[in-house]
Design a protein around this motif. Structure first.
Motif, mmCIF file in Angstrom:
data_model
loop_
_atom_site.group_PDB
_atom_site.id
_atom_site.type_symbol
_atom_site.label_atom_id
_atom_site.label_comp_id
_atom_site.label_asym_id
_atom_site.label_seq_id
_atom_site.Cartn_x
_atom_site.Cartn_y
_atom_site.Cartn_z
ATOM 1 N N GLY A 106 0.786 -1.227 0.000
ATOM 2 C CA GLY A 106 0.000 0.000 0.000
ATOM 3 C C GLY A 106 0.815 1.272 0.000
ATOM 4 N N ASN A 107 2.129 1.150 -0.193
ATOM 5 C CA ASN A 107 2.988 2.338 -0.237
ATOM 6 C C ASN A 107 3.079 2.860 -1.669
ATOM 7 O OD1 ASN A 107 3.737 2.020 2.571
ATOM 8 N ND2 ASN A 107 5.058 0.338 1.898
ATOM 9 N N GLN A 108 3.019 4.175 -1.810
ATOM 10 C CA GLN A 108 3.073 4.755 -3.151
ATOM 11 C C GLN A 108 4.465 4.628 -3.744
ATOM 12 O OE1 GLN A 108 1.314 8.614 -3.537
ATOM 13 N NE2 GLN A 108 2.008 8.910 -5.639
ATOM 14 N N VAL A 109 4.511 4.237 -4.994
ATOM 15 C CA VAL A 109 5.778 4.121 -5.709
ATOM 16 C C VAL A 109 6.242 5.521 -6.094
ATOM 17 C CG1 VAL A 109 6.924 3.176 -7.753
ATOM 18 C CG2 VAL A 109 5.098 1.875 -6.616
ATOM 19 N N PRO A 110 7.502 5.880 -5.785
ATOM 20 C CA PRO A 110 7.989 7.221 -6.134
ATOM 21 C C PRO A 110 7.855 7.498 -7.632
ATOM 22 C CG PRO A 110 9.539 6.086 -4.692
ATOM 23 C CD PRO A 110 8.519 5.075 -5.091
ATOM 24 N N GLN A 111 7.387 8.691 -7.951
ATOM 25 C CA GLN A 111 7.191 9.049 -9.349
ATOM 26 C C GLN A 111 8.502 9.016 -10.129
ATOM 27 O OE1 GLN A 111 4.220 9.534 -10.815
ATOM 28 N NE2 GLN A 111 5.303 9.697 -12.773
#
Length: 252
Positions: A106-111
């Motif tokens: 559930g952690n956002q992947v760095p852009q």
């Protein structure tokens, strides 16, 4: 004496069938559309169960221009489009900044990582083009990927970057509506796209198919059956026998 208009039966209530029926009816043909499902639209299927439209099939207008016959219809209906990048490549067909990717925790992947992997994906596609130029026979994109990785192992990614690369490949599969093991390495980039960029159908495609089908006689739940009747052929005859076909259409 009034002449009777010619009649046509259109088999299939997808976009192609409905468009053909609309054209024929506007040209004064008597038209009946037979559709085996309990709905029209075919691959166009907008779901409203969440309280807002979600297209489960086609959802984009590729080529927002007058050359695209759907664009004027959508314009006349006043349906809004969420316009994305005007670039027509497979990689940047949509605006990457509008995406938010998340890992399994559930952690956002760095852009920044998404962008970096995108560059790697482009490099892999360039290598695939070299591979296909060397081969006479065609192969799948999946096979070409394997060859590129064997030649250029530095393009292999691990961990989260590998998962993002798989996401890019899935987007490619989504573009062609086919798995990577069935996409042609020789032909994947040979299609000619209409200009004008891309637009997402914000309110879904159902209003378009409903407008095109208005006033047309559509029979849902009808599965056509084709029977070919073959006459007896006398093998002693020297002249070729003529085969007559008759079509029997019925609803199941």
């Amino acid at each position: 004496m009034k002449t009777r208009s010619p009649s046509v039966i259109v088999i299939g209530g997808g976009f192609g069938g409905i468009s053909a029926a609309r054209t024929l009816q506007d040209a004064s043909f008597q038209v009946v559309v037979l559709e085996s499902r309990d709905r029209i639209g075919g691959r166009v299927h907008t779901d409203y169960s969440f309280g807002f439209p979600v297209d489960l099939g086609a959802s984009w207008l590729h080529g927002v221009c007058k050359e695209n016959p759907l664009a004027p219809v959508i314009g006349r209906l006043g349906l809004p489009l969420y316009r994305t990048s005007g670039d027509n490549s497979v990689l940047y067909d949509h605006d990457l900044e509008s995406y938010a990717l998340f890992d399994m925790d559930g952690n956002q992947v760095p852009q920044e990582l998404v962008t970096e992997v995108g560059v790697t994906f482009e490099q892999i596609l360039e290598e695939i083009n070299k591979v296909r130029d060397e081969q006479e026979a065609d192969m799948s994109i999946s096979q070409a990927f394997s060859i590129v990785f064997s030649r250029k192992p530095e393009l292999r990614l691990e961990g989260l970057a590998h998962n993002v690369l798989q996401w890019y490949l899935c987007r490619m599969e989504g573009w062609f509506a086919a798995d990577a093991d069935t996409i042609s390495a020789k032909c994947w980039d040979q299609e000619e796209l209409l200009p004008g960029g891309h637009g997402l159908m914000v309110r879904g495609y159902r209003p378009v198919i409903n407008t095109l089908s208005k006033g047309i006689d559509i029979r849902l739940g009808h599965r056509p059956k084709l029977e070919v009747q073959m006459p007896h052929v006398d093998e002693r005859e020297s002249s070729p026998a003529k085969i007559h076909k008759s079509m029997i259409i019925g609803g199941s």
